[in-house]
Structure formats: structure tokens, C-alpha cells
Design a protein around this motif. Structure first.
Motif, PDB file in Angstrom:
ATOM      1  N   GLN A   7       0.817  -1.204   0.000  1.00 34.70           N
ATOM      2  CA  GLN A   7       0.000   0.000   0.000  1.00 34.70           C
ATOM      3  C   GLN A   7       0.857   1.262   0.000  1.00 34.70           C
ATOM      4  OE1 GLN A   7      -3.207   0.273  -0.341  1.00 34.70           O
ATOM      5  NE2 GLN A   7      -4.098  -1.716   0.151  1.00 34.70           N
ATOM      6  N   SER A   8       1.974   1.192   0.727  1.00 32.74           N
ATOM      7  CA  SER A   8       2.854   2.363   0.784  1.00 32.74           C
ATOM      8  C   SER A   8       3.531   2.606  -0.561  1.00 32.74           C
ATOM      9  CB  SER A   8       3.908   2.183   1.878  1.00 32.74           C
ATOM     10  OG  SER A   8       3.294   2.212   3.153  1.00 32.74           O
ATOM     11  N   TRP A   9       3.968   1.525  -1.260  1.00 32.76           N
ATOM     12  CA  TRP A   9       4.581   1.698  -2.581  1.00 32.76           C
ATOM     13  C   TRP A   9       3.570   2.324  -3.550  1.00 32.76           C
ATOM     14  CZ3 TRP A   9       9.463   1.911  -2.750  1.00 32.76           C
ATOM     15  CH2 TRP A   9      10.272   1.042  -1.989  1.00 32.76           C
ATOM     16  N   ILE A  10       2.335   1.869  -3.487  1.00 34.29           N
ATOM     17  CA  ILE A  10       1.317   2.421  -4.381  1.00 34.29           C
ATOM     18  C   ILE A  10       1.040   3.886  -4.026  1.00 34.29           C
ATOM     19  CG2 ILE A  10      -1.140   2.288  -4.997  1.00 34.29           C
ATOM     20  CD1 ILE A  10      -0.898  -0.766  -4.778  1.00 34.29           C
ATOM     21  N   GLN A  11       0.976   4.206  -2.745  1.00 36.49           N
ATOM     22  CA  GLN A  11       0.737   5.586  -2.352  1.00 36.49           C
ATOM     23  C   GLN A  11       1.889   6.486  -2.791  1.00 36.49           C
ATOM     24  OE1 GLN A  11      -2.151   6.868  -1.016  1.00 36.49           O
ATOM     25  NE2 GLN A  11      -1.069   8.727  -1.699  1.00 36.49           N
ATOM     26  N   SER A  25       9.321   8.223 -11.615  1.00 36.21           N
ATOM     27  CA  SER A  25       9.332   7.726 -10.240  1.00 36.21           C
ATOM     28  C   SER A  25       8.043   6.971  -9.925  1.00 36.21           C
ATOM     29  CB  SER A  25       9.501   8.896  -9.265  1.00 36.21           C
ATOM     30  OG  SER A  25      10.775   9.488  -9.405  1.00 36.21           O
ATOM     31  N   ALA A  26       6.927   7.481 -10.416  1.00 37.14           N
ATOM     32  CA  ALA A  26       5.655   6.789 -10.181  1.00 37.14           C
ATOM     33  C   ALA A  26       5.695   5.379 -10.755  1.00 37.14           C
ATOM     34  CB  ALA A  26       4.512   7.588 -10.806  1.00 37.14           C
ATOM     35  N   GLU A  27       6.198   5.250 -11.976  1.00 36.58           N
ATOM     36  CA  GLU A  27       6.277   3.928 -12.591  1.00 36.58           C
ATOM     37  C   GLU A  27       7.177   3.005 -11.767  1.00 36.58           C
ATOM     38  OE1 GLU A  27       6.955   2.046 -17.040  1.00 36.58           O
ATOM     39  OE2 GLU A  27       7.992   3.911 -16.500  1.00 36.58           O
ATOM     40  N   ARG A  28       8.271   3.535 -11.276  1.00 35.18           N
ATOM     41  CA  ARG A  28       9.193   2.732 -10.470  1.00 35.18           C
ATOM     42  C   ARG A  28       8.530   2.269  -9.175  1.00 35.18           C
ATOM     43  NH1 ARG A  28      12.766   6.178 -10.411  1.00 35.18           N
ATOM     44  NH2 ARG A  28      12.602   7.064  -8.309  1.00 35.18           N
ATOM     45  N   TYR A  29       7.788   3.138  -8.527  1.00 32.25           N
ATOM     46  CA  TYR A  29       7.094   2.752  -7.290  1.00 32.25           C
ATOM     47  C   TYR A  29       6.011   1.693  -7.561  1.00 32.25           C
ATOM     48  CZ  TYR A  29       9.294   6.787  -5.001  1.00 32.25           C
ATOM     49  OH  TYR A  29      10.200   7.678  -4.479  1.00 32.25           O
TER      50      TYR A  29
END
Length: 334
Positions: A7-11, A25-29
């Protein structure tokens, strides 16, 4: 602190994408979330991300991965697929061979009136079912009604393709009709499927319809409280345009007065283009005028019709009471 907290990675990905506009960065997370959790949520998150970014190849890769594992209704994924591309073959390649997903996609296509694309999906569904119970794969409550909707809209060839797929897998016990032999189950020896190219008994107040496959007949009971007009039996039939046909039948009445108000009718399939001929309809004389009836007619310029047995109260008569036994009906090109 917890690298497995998906959940934290998606947030973090949402924050980077929506607030910081940092797409890389969003894609990497999001990818990190998918690495630590192989379940539904990260896959669906990546599907939505690539949809927003309009990256078709990545979108279809993750849409397929989502459909391979989703425990939820798949219509939102299907809807995004059709917004991303209007190529039904490309979309079909991203649909996994899961029975539930294939069935849901067939229904989605039918609801979107994409009837031409339904038959290949049903063919895959039948193959995925293997030796499973066809009823568990939607034959009766979804595929059958889809077949009816396709025929009502005039899509003969896709409906024939679906029927052939079901027949090959023994999902139905009747062959696909031909224009030379368009009527199925004329001796009533096969239990009614109730859809498509088989008889469908139509429920009406005051009417009882009983099939006796072992005796090869159908018994119609009219109680006297039936509607003034009602359809009792129906079946879709393909006919060669502008050809001569002969309908023959055997029927016996019991305690039913003449005229009975019963007759065979032939209608152009609803919604089918009739080449400016309007809504075509033909009807025989009274079903019980003679024990063995014959009717010769010529088909107009279309190739799909709805063949029905209908009751209409004759003018000046009370509603019919009694029973009628149908023993055989056939429709042949002359």
C-alpha cells in the motif's frame, strides 16, 4: 521501514504521479509494488497507470495480468481495453483462457452490441470448459440469451458460429440449421434448449406447454383465461431469400372448438434490415383445420426469420379451452 508494504509503494506512486508529476518515479514505485505483491491490486494499479499514460503495449500486458488473477467483476478492465483500442482481435489476445473471464467478456461484448466479436470468445470458452458441466459455464443463463439477442438483432452468421461451437462440444444436441433444412427438432424428441435454433416455449397466463421427448410430441393446454393473443412456441430459422418453401405439420385437438385461433407465423427477425419491405409477416390457416396441414410460401429478400406458433382469439368466439398435441412439424425448401 517495511519494503513489503504494498500500500505504501502504491501511495508513493500516486503521490509522484498526481502531485509531483514525476512519471518515471511513479512507474518505479508501482513496479516495486508489483514485485513485492503478486496479487490483484498492484496489477490493476499498473493497468490504470499505463491507461492514463496511453502506453498501449504496457497497458495490455498488465490488463491481461490483471484478468488472469482478478477475483472481481472484470467489466472495468474490458471498458478500458475498448477505450484504449477498437481492435477486437488485439483485445481478444489480452483475454486469458479463464472460463469466468471469457464468459464475462462475451456478455460485455453482447451488452455493447459487438456481436461480431462474440463467437470467437464463446469458442474459447467452450474449449476452456473441457468436460465441465456447460451450465456452470453460462450455457443456459448467459450464452443462450446472448444467442437470442444476436438473432433478434439479425446477426445470423455469428449466431450460427456459436451454435456450431456448442454442438461440437455437445453443449447442445441439435445441429446448426441450414437454409435447405432450417427447422430443428421437428419431432420434439430432444428436450428444448429454449434458445436460438431450437424451440423456445413462451410462458403466458392460462397456457401450459409440456414436452414429451420419449413420445415425440408437445401438448399445449389452453385454460380459457389466456390472453387474446400470445406466442406459444418460437424458433429462429435461416431461409434462402426468394425461395419456395413448404411447411407441414401434424396436430390433434382435444375438446377445443374450431376455429381454434392457433396458427403458424413467419416473421422477419426483429431489427433485421428488410430491404425496404417493412416488417414482413406470414401466417398459415387454422392449425387444426385438418390433422395434417401443409403451407406453401415464398421467402422474401432476407435470410433470417422467427417461426412461431401463436394463438389469436377468433372474432366472435370465446377464448379457447382444451388441449392440442403437436406430433411433427417440418420446413423444407421446394
Amino acid at each position: 521501514l517495511n519494503p513489503f508494504d504494498v500500500q505504501s509503494w502504491i501511495q508513493l506512486g500516486l503521490t509522484a504521479e498526481i502531485e509531483q508529476h514525476d512519471i518515471a518515479s511513479a512507474e518505479r514505485y508501482y513496479m516495486r509494488a508489483a514485485q513485492v505483491d503478486h496479487m490483484f491490486l498492484p496489477k490493476w494499479t499498473l493497468t490504470n497507470f499505463y491507461f492514463r499514460q496511453q502506453k498501449a503495449n504496457d497497458f495490455f500486458r498488465w490488463a491481461k495480468a490483471t484478468l488472469e488473477i482478478t477475483p472481481y467483476a472484470a467489466d472495468p478492465v474490458f471498458a478500458q481495453m475498448w477505450l484504449m483500442s477498437q481492435d477486437p482481435r488485439r483485445i481478444a489476445r489480452a483475454i486469458p483462457d479463464r472460463g469466468g473471464v471469457l464468459l464475462a467478456y462475451a456478455s460485455f461484448l453482447a451488452n455493447a452490441h459487438q456481436y461480431q466479436s462474440v463467437a470467437p470468445i464463446v469458442n474459447r470458452l467452450v474449449a476452456a470448459a473441457g468436460h465441465g458441466n456447460p451450465a456452470d459455464y453460462g450455457r443456459d443463463d448467459q450464452i443462450g440469451p446472448i444467442e437470442d439477442r444476436m438473432l433478434a438483432a439479425g446477426y445470423l452468421q455469428p449466431a450460427l458460429d456459436i451454435w456450431r461451437s456448442m454442438r461440437q462440444a455437445n453443449w447442445v444436441n441439435l445441429p446448426a440449421p441450414t437454409r435447405e433444412h432450417p427447422l430443428n427438432n421437428g419431432h420434439f424428441e430432444v428436450a428444448f434448449f429454449g434458445h436460438g435454433f431450437d424451440w423456445a416455449p413462451i410462458s403466458s397466463t392460462g397456457v401450459t406447454i409440456d414436452q414429451f421427448p420419449s413420445d415425440r410430441n408437445v401438448r399445449l393446454t389452453l385454460s380459457g383465461i389466456e390472453p387474446e393473443h400470445c406466442v406459444l412456441l418460437r424458433q429462429y430459422v435461416p431461409l434462402e431469400p426468394n425461395r419456395a418453401y413448404r411447411l407441414t405439420w401434424q396436430a390433434e385437438g382435444h375438446e377445443i372448438d374450431l376455429p381454434s385461433g392457433l396458427a403458424w407465423h413467419l416473421h422477419a427477425a426483429s431489427g433485421y434490415p428488410t430491404h425496404n419491405q417493412g416488417h414482413f409477416s406470414l401466417a398459415t390457416g387454422d392449425l387444426l383445420k385438418t390433422p395434417s396441414g401443409t403451407w406453401d410460401f415464398q421467402s422474401p429478400g432476407t435470410d433470417l426469420y422467427l417461426f412461431t406458433l401463436e394463438y389469436t382469439r377468433p372474432l366472435g368466439s370465446m377464448r379457447a379451452t382444451g388441449t392440442v398435441t403437436l406430433q411433427a412439424v417440418s420446413l423444407q425448401e421446394q
